[in-house]
Design an enzyme around this catalytic site. Structure first.
Site, PDB file in Angstrom:
ATOM      1  N   HIS A 125     -12.419 -37.694  10.188  1.00 63.18           N
ATOM      2  CA  HIS A 125     -11.577 -38.502  10.864  1.00 63.18           C
ATOM      3  C   HIS A 125     -10.625 -37.986  12.117  1.00 63.18           C
ATOM      4  CE1 HIS A 125     -11.274 -41.861   8.217  1.00 63.18           C
ATOM      5  NE2 HIS A 125     -11.223 -41.249   6.931  1.00 63.18           N
TER       6      HIS A 125
ATOM      7  N   GLU B 246      -0.141 -44.120   6.010  1.00 64.45           N
ATOM      8  CA  GLU B 246      -1.160 -45.153   6.318  1.00 64.45           C
ATOM      9  C   GLU B 246      -1.226 -45.863   4.891  1.00 64.45           C
ATOM     10  OE1 GLU B 246      -5.689 -45.220   7.484  1.00 64.45           O
ATOM     11  OE2 GLU B 246      -5.322 -43.772   5.913  1.00 64.45           O
TER      12      GLU B 246
ATOM     13  N   HIS C 257     -14.951 -35.054   5.046  1.00 67.69           N
ATOM     14  CA  HIS C 257     -14.575 -36.539   5.241  1.00 67.69           C
ATOM     15  C   HIS C 257     -13.134 -36.589   6.235  1.00 67.69           C
ATOM     16  CE1 HIS C 257     -14.084 -40.949   3.999  1.00 67.69           C
ATOM     17  NE2 HIS C 257     -12.836 -40.272   4.399  1.00 67.69           N
ATOM     18  N   GLU C 258     -12.146 -35.825   5.629  1.00 73.40           N
ATOM     19  CA  GLU C 258     -10.844 -35.954   6.508  1.00 73.40           C
ATOM     20  C   GLU C 258     -10.949 -35.191   7.894  1.00 73.40           C
ATOM     21  OE1 GLU C 258      -8.843 -37.650   5.068  1.00 73.40           O
ATOM     22  OE2 GLU C 258      -9.583 -37.834   3.197  1.00 73.40           O
TER      23      GLU C 258
END
Length: 884
Positions: free
Chosen positions: A341, A166, A337-338
């Site tokens: 995703h 990314e 957080h991840e």
């Protein structure tokens, strides 16, 4: 199912003997695709990649082949896709079993556009094909594409390989349609040294021993996903696992570190259970790993690769020798957080980088929500104030941008990973959830996930689902806050009480730090107001509005602090709140402190208003309140750099306010101590060390000296703040001692911390030594840029000049995704107007026009800082002379 997955991968890899007669395929959503930004021709769309990798870690290179199943949408004799730093040796296309492949007649590579074009002697008709490419590539030393990280393990030097794709770096490993809208499935195989562990998005389905002793590892085929989510890791790893809801969860570490992963693994189990329930769509992959790696990046700390999250060790592992409460919180937050995703970003992906916030803003909001739910003892809901402030600090400058912004280039996409996308996105979501209600918001999110799984979306796709669930005008409000830049401001007039009710007039404007004459934008602002002790009242304010509140008394606007706006009270109204400060809810105390700080520094109220409030805080106020006060006082200390007399006056006041708080909580953790107190202790020791508290500096030095023989003198909870005080105030002998410790340290994570400390020193001559050290690879290939960044904390002009003078060397030490912001970030901390011309010269020489956003923001920050020093600090001086 494993057998069928293997068969698909093998068939794709071997699908070279096929003809040019196209196969029949289902039509793609052409109408939607036509509206999505792309930097590639639209004549072809990939559906599957079969990738075979052979990395050569010792020689920093790899060889590979890929067979891409694709659909030709418009007849053409060429195919163009993304490729960067790849050398092609063969290219051929086929269109069905038993038919010959057609070799490319010409291969053209455009390094500037990062594309490769394959031309064929005869036109390719509309239909389905397989394109096979053989090529080689480079393994770098920074976190871009495929990269290596060297580290010490048990006294031996080791090298591990990882990938970071990314936002647009998959093209460095796989020639591909490297844009989020072009989703496809992936089947990966890798030839690797025996005894090493290979990790990817999907589980290993077979391992075969080759004649030369190496292993051929094949992974199961992935779901349909964007290229930037693919991952490959290889090294001397170990893996701890757990199972939740049928999904195998794992944490992968270098050998010997797996014991530091237990908290992260336990957290992953709890978070996955929470998310499976919240989203209403079960996590769809068979496993979810979190791969911990040594080193660091200037661009990111973790990456949400689907099924194979990548995280730098310092953000996930807990070494009991050094881990603090804040490290524990970081480990949980990063996992939350991840893992968010895996739904927002992986299962449902933004169509183009314009809507990056659909990934990052939502993952940030979900991490905070989940931390509050699963760790209520951390009082994480109070962190919403800091999140909002981080966004507003950037959003109140003229160089801000909307949450949803148009992205044209790869460089612009890299710069979109900022506090507007993350923190403003999170803050706006929090406000909208509060406006529609938790249940309606979750129903909308669940509908959005179910409707768009494995697809791509834009922001309006979400707003439609939430509005259906809530039956409120969410879209209109959301458009105001995501399509317009800037920070709303609500002016609060003096209240009038009559017949047991309070009437207050509100006027909506705009808060800006550097555009005082600008015509304000207009927003529909959800406002919550109340008299202290009275029931809250809600309204949408657009322009002017009056609110009638039950009860008579002091008026509080943005009660509960869910709104994304500044609140500017009339002087009498603010004075009443100041007198009532100690009785406010903690989150409202923090919100009032934040508004008074920012409005005062912008010249919209007396700059000393923050100090008036801070002086009302009792010594036993919530730890988060004192943490905020301490953080603001050290920021004021930095603003006085170069003004020693005024800085000394500020420092005396800071010591007077903060030392009693540290004395109250002590240096030693109490048996029943709340988690936020541990964080406050760290902050107070750090700040008091910066402002020269003799007692704190002496105690830090005593403990540091004693730690050589007494391990209890510097326990893990105190180690970092003590070393911070030692490093900031270091003389040459102490700096050398820290340097020797860094060189001798075996733990890659602790080693990085020690090298960073060398850059925090106040002494200019020692800071110069740190800069020179940053040019070397002594601390590792990824450490130099971090050391220099720490030097810029106290010596921004010196650090920036050094970086530019050694640009060719330092450019190699910064991952490509962060270069356009790293160098301006060094100079952007300066308070010298001469830095502005330096930054402009840098941008002109090194950056295309579309990649200069962070440079412009750095310039705006300098201009604001100079204005603050000349116009606002004199008010602080006067206040300190009277009260200090």
């Amino acid at each position: 199912m494993q057998r069928s997955l293997i068969s698909l991968a093998v068939m794709a890899l071997l699908g070279l003997t096929s003809g040019l007669a196209p196969l029949t395929v289902a039509a793609a959503p052409a109408a939607k695709a036509a509206k999505v930004t792309t930097q590639l021709p639209r004549n072809a769309v990939p559906t599957h990649y079969a990738v075979s990798l052979t990395p050569d870690a010792a020689n920093s290179s790899f060889s590979a082949s890929v067979t891409i199943a694709l659909d030709i949408k418009q007849a053409s004799n060429s195919i163009t896709l993304n490729a960067a730093d790849l050398k092609f040796s063969a290219a051929a296309i086929s269109a069905g079993p038993g038919k010959p492949a057609l070799a490319a007649s010409k291969i053209s590579v455009d390094n500037d556009k990062q594309t490769a074009t394959f031309e064929f002697a005869q036109p390719l008709a509309v239909g389905s094909y397989q394109l096979k490419l053989d090529y080689t590539g480079v393994i770098g030393t920074q976190a871009t594409g495929m990269f290596s990280l060297d580290y010490q393990n048990g006294g031996d030097k080791k090298r591990a390989l990882y990938t970071q794709f990314e936002n647009s770096e998959a093209r460095r490993v796989i020639p591909s349609w490297d844009e989020p809208f072009y989703k496809a499935t992936f089947a990966l195989e890798a030839t690797v040294p025996a005894g090493q562990l290979a990790v990817s998005n999907m589980p290993v389905v077979s391992t075969s021993k080759l004649a030369d002793g190496r292993d051929l590892v094949r992974f199961a085929t992935s779901p349909k996903m964007s290229t930037y989510l693919l991952f490959f890791g290889l090294g001397e790893f170990e893996r701890a696992t757990a199972v939740e809801g049928g999904t195998e969860l794992g944490v992968v570490t270098q050998k010997g570190s797996i014991g530091q992963a237990q908290f992260a693994l336990d957290s992953s189990v709890a978070v996955l259970k929470e998310y499976n329930d919240y989203f209403g769509v079960k996590y769809p992959l068979p496993k979810l790993d979190n791969i911990a790696a040594p080193g660091r990046s200037q661009f990111f700390s973790a990456m949400e690769n689907w099924g194979a999250i990548f995280t730098f060790e310092s953000a996930i592992l807990l070494d009991p020798r050094v881990a603090t409460q804040s490290d524990k919180e970081t480990s949980f937050l990063v996992a939350a957080h991840e893992m968010a995703h895996q739904w927002f970003g992986d299962l449902v992906t933004m169509a183009w980088w314009d809507d990056l916030w659909l990934n990052e803003g939502f993952a940030s909001w979900m991490e905070s929500r989940t931390t509050t739910r699963l760790h209520p003892e951390w009082k994480w809901e109070l962190r919403a104030i800091g999140t909002r402030e981080q966004a507003m600090s950037r959003d109140a400058l003229a160089t801000t941008h909307p949450v949803v912004q148009h992205i044209s280039t790869v460089e612009q996409a890299s710069q979109a990973f900022d506090s507007i996308t993350y923190q403003k996105g999170e803050s706006v979501i929090r406000m909208l959830e509060n406006y529609v209600g938790d249940d309606a918001w979750r129903a909308g999110v669940r509908s959005y996930m179910a409707k768009h799984a494995y697809g791509n979306t834009v922001s309006d796709d979400l707003w439609r689902e939430v509005e259906k669930a809530a039956h409120k005008p969410v879209t209109a409000i959301a458009h105001d806050f995501t399509l317009k830049p800037g920070v709303p401001m609500i002016r609060v007039a003096d209240a009038v009480c009559k017949n047991g009710q309070t009437t207050v007039a509100l006027t909506q404007g705009e808060f800006s730090k550097d555009q005082t004459d600008k015509k304000p934008l207009s927003w529909r602002v959800p406002v919550i107001a109340q008299t202290l002790g009275g029931a809250p009242v809600r309204a949408i304010v657009n322009g002017k509005a009056g609110m009638t509140l039950p009860g008579c008394g002091t008026v509080l606007v943005n009660a509960g602090q869910s709104g994304y706006y500044r609140t500017l009270y009339a002087p009498k109204a603010f004075a009443a709140l100041t007198e009532s400060f100690a009785g406010l809810a903690t989150i409202d105390q923090m919100g009032l402190l934040s508004d008074s700080w920012s409005l005062g520094m912008a010249g919209l109220m007396p700059a000393s208003s923050f100090l008036d409030l801070a002086s009302k805080a009792p010594v036993d106020a919530a730890p988060q309140v004192w943490d905020q006060i301490a953080d603001s006082l050290v920021a004021l200390h930095d603003s006085y750099e170069g003004k020693p007399e005024q800085q000394a006056a500020l420092d005396r006041y800071a010591r007077k306010r903060l030392a009693p708080v540290l004395a109250r909580i002590g240096w030693t953790k109490a048996a029943d101590e709340a988690a936020p107190v541990a964080n406050l202790r760290e902050m107070l020791i750090h700040v008091l060390g910066v402002v020269g508290d003799e007692g704190v500096v002496a105690e830090a030095r005593r403990r540091y000296a004693a730690s050589a023989t007494d391990k209890d003198a510097m326990p893990a909870a105190l180690r970092r703040p003590i070393l911070g005080v030692i490093a900031i105030n270091a003389d040459a002998a102490t700096w050398d001692q820290l340097h020797a410790a860094a060189k001798e340290e075996k733990s890659s994570m602790i080693k990085s911390e020690l090298y960073d400390l060398l850059g925090t020193v106040k002494d200019k001559a020692l800071a110069q030594r740190a800069l020179e050290l940053a040019l070397t690879d002594e601390g590792g290939a990824t450490e130099g840029a971090s050391i220099l960044n720490h030097v810029a904390g106290h010596h921004p002009d010196m650090a920036y000049d050094f970086a530019i003078n050694h640009y060719a060397q330092l450019e190699k030490k910064v991952d490509g995704s962060s270069r356009s912001r790293y160098f301006p970030g060094l100079g952007g901390r300066s308070a010298d107007l001469a830095m502005i011309d330096k930054l402009r010269a840098y941008a002109k020489q090194y950056l295309p026009a579309e990649a200069q956003g962070d440079t412009k923001t750095a310039i705006a920050s300098i201009q604001y800082r100079v204005k603050l020093r000349t116009t606002r600090l004199p008010e602080i001086d006067s206040w300190l002379a009277k009260h200090g």
